[in-house]
Design a protein around this motif. Structure first.
Motif, PDB file in Angstrom:
ATOM      1  N   ALA A 128      -5.388   5.064  -1.303  1.00  0.00           N
ATOM      2  CA  ALA A 128      -5.513   5.509  -2.692  1.00  0.00           C
ATOM      3  C   ALA A 128      -5.567   7.303  -1.843  1.00  0.00           C
ATOM      4  N   THR A 162      -4.263   1.145  -5.722  1.00  0.00           N
ATOM      5  CA  THR A 162      -4.033   1.674  -4.737  1.00  0.00           C
ATOM      6  C   THR A 162      -2.688   2.497  -5.858  1.00  0.00           C
ATOM      7  N   GLU A 165      -3.440   2.986  -9.707  1.00  0.00           N
ATOM      8  CA  GLU A 165      -4.562   4.205 -10.634  1.00  0.00           C
ATOM      9  C   GLU A 165      -3.741   5.264 -10.610  1.00  0.00           C
ATOM     10  N   ALA A 170       1.789   7.974  -7.301  1.00  0.00           N
ATOM     11  CA  ALA A 170       2.554   7.090  -5.903  1.00  0.00           C
ATOM     12  C   ALA A 170       4.110   6.695  -5.881  1.00  0.00           C
TER      13      ALA A 170
END
Ligand code: C2E
Ligand code: MG
Ligand code: MG
Ligand code: MG
Length: 299
Positions: A128, A162, A165, A170
């Protein structure tokens, strides 16, 4: 008597406290030691990548590999990633280490290619903290360009956690990654939050079914139902599925009957050195160059 009982309780309580304090102290010390050694691991050339082959289930062809990090500590020997990656993530050391992994995996692909071996895509695990960096996109571009590789030869593996989060971050990063033709897979699928909305949003090329759902196949009927549902969902969304941790022939056959496309596990191959992986590449006549699964593999 009451006094005596009290005394015992107190003293045992203190012992228990001392016991935990000592253990916590040991753990903290171990972690600090690990951290300070890890800081030097990169400069001291103690990090190494091993490669685990990935196969198409139908054609049994070698179609890719995953790069997995190993730390060869001069005194403590090989330290498994599950012990040092969390430390690297907490301390931010993962950024530099992850950049090294990305570059080294691409360099290795170029080395195989330059020695006349066929090119297969390499998958790299991304944390992440790496993904969140502004310069992550440049790092990926750089690794590809330096080694003269097309984007489709690189795959990035990210976990559900990840993605969850910071989904907006992302999504932005991965959209740019995809523009380069780089492939995306969701690692350890089913162990995190498993939001179905993000499968639609992130549209990974491949879903990697976590080993924990595979290990008790085909006997565990609940795992069988979960794996079957994941494969159907992926199929409907136009994604490939890869089963992780395949160790038995019975698992392989069962996964084949469910139309899972890709396999990775000790049954087909353990993570191995670049040299050994090169030997494996040399022994194969045909491998997929562009994309992992072809129509022939699905037929
Ligand atoms: P992962 O990405 O899910 O990798 C698969 C893990 O399963 C690997 O463990 C692999 O050796 C193991 N495995 C593969 N086939 C089998 C099998 O048939 N049976 C069993 N029991 N295990 C199998 P490894 O290499 O110890 O890596 C553990 C985890 O460490 C990885 O899980 C990944 O999350 C992390 N990791 C490894 N390398 C990197 C890296 O370069 N960067 C980051 N951020 N994480 C990494
Ligand atoms: Mg992985
Ligand atoms: Mg995994
Ligand atoms: Mg994992």
């Amino acid at each position: 008597n009451a006094d005596l009982a009290m005394y015992h309780a107190k003293s045992s309580g203190r012992n228990t406290y001392q016991f935990y304090a000592r253990r916590m102290n040991e753990q903290v010390t171990e972690r600090l030691l690990l951290e300070s050694h890890l800081r030097q691991a990169l400069e001291n050339n103690e990090l190494e990548l091993v490669y685990q082959p990935q196969f198409a289930i139908k054609s049994r062809r070698l179609v890719g590999c995953e790069a997995l990090l190993r730390w060869n500590h001069p005194e403590h020997g090989r330290i498994p990633p599950d012990r040092f990656i969390p430390v690297a993530e907490d301390t931010g050391l993962i950024v530099g280490i992850g950049r090294w992994v990305l570059n080294e995996a691409c360099r290795q692909l170029a080395r195989w290619r330059d020695s006349g071996l066929p090119c297969i895509p390499v998958a790299v695990n991304v944390s992440a903290r790496q993904l969140a960096r502004h310069d992550f996109i440049e790092d990926v571009e750089h690794a590809l360009r330096e080694n003269g590789l097309e984007g489709s030869l690189l795959e990035l593996e990210v976990t559900e956690s990840t993605l969850m989060e910071d989904p907006d971050m992302a999504a932005g990063q991965l959209a740019r990654i995809k523009e380069m033709g780089v492939r995306l897979s969701v690692d350890d699928f089913g162990t995190g939050y498993s939001s179905l909305a993000y499968l639609k949003r992130f549209a990974p090329d491949t879903i990697k079914i976590d080993r924990s759902f595979v290990c008790d196949l085909p006997d565990d009927s609940e795992d069988a139902a979960i794996v079957s549902a994941i494969i159907h969902l992926a199929e409907a969304l136009g994604m490939d599925t890869l089963a992780e941790g395949v160790e038995t022939e019975a698992q392989r056959q069962f996964l084949g009957s469910l139309r899972c496309q890709l396999l990775q596990g000790y049954l087909m191959g353990r993570p191995q050195s670049a040299q050994e992986m090169g030997d494996l590449l040399a022994s194969r006549k045909t491998v997929v160059i562009d994309g992992k699964v072809t129509a022939a593999d699905k037929a």
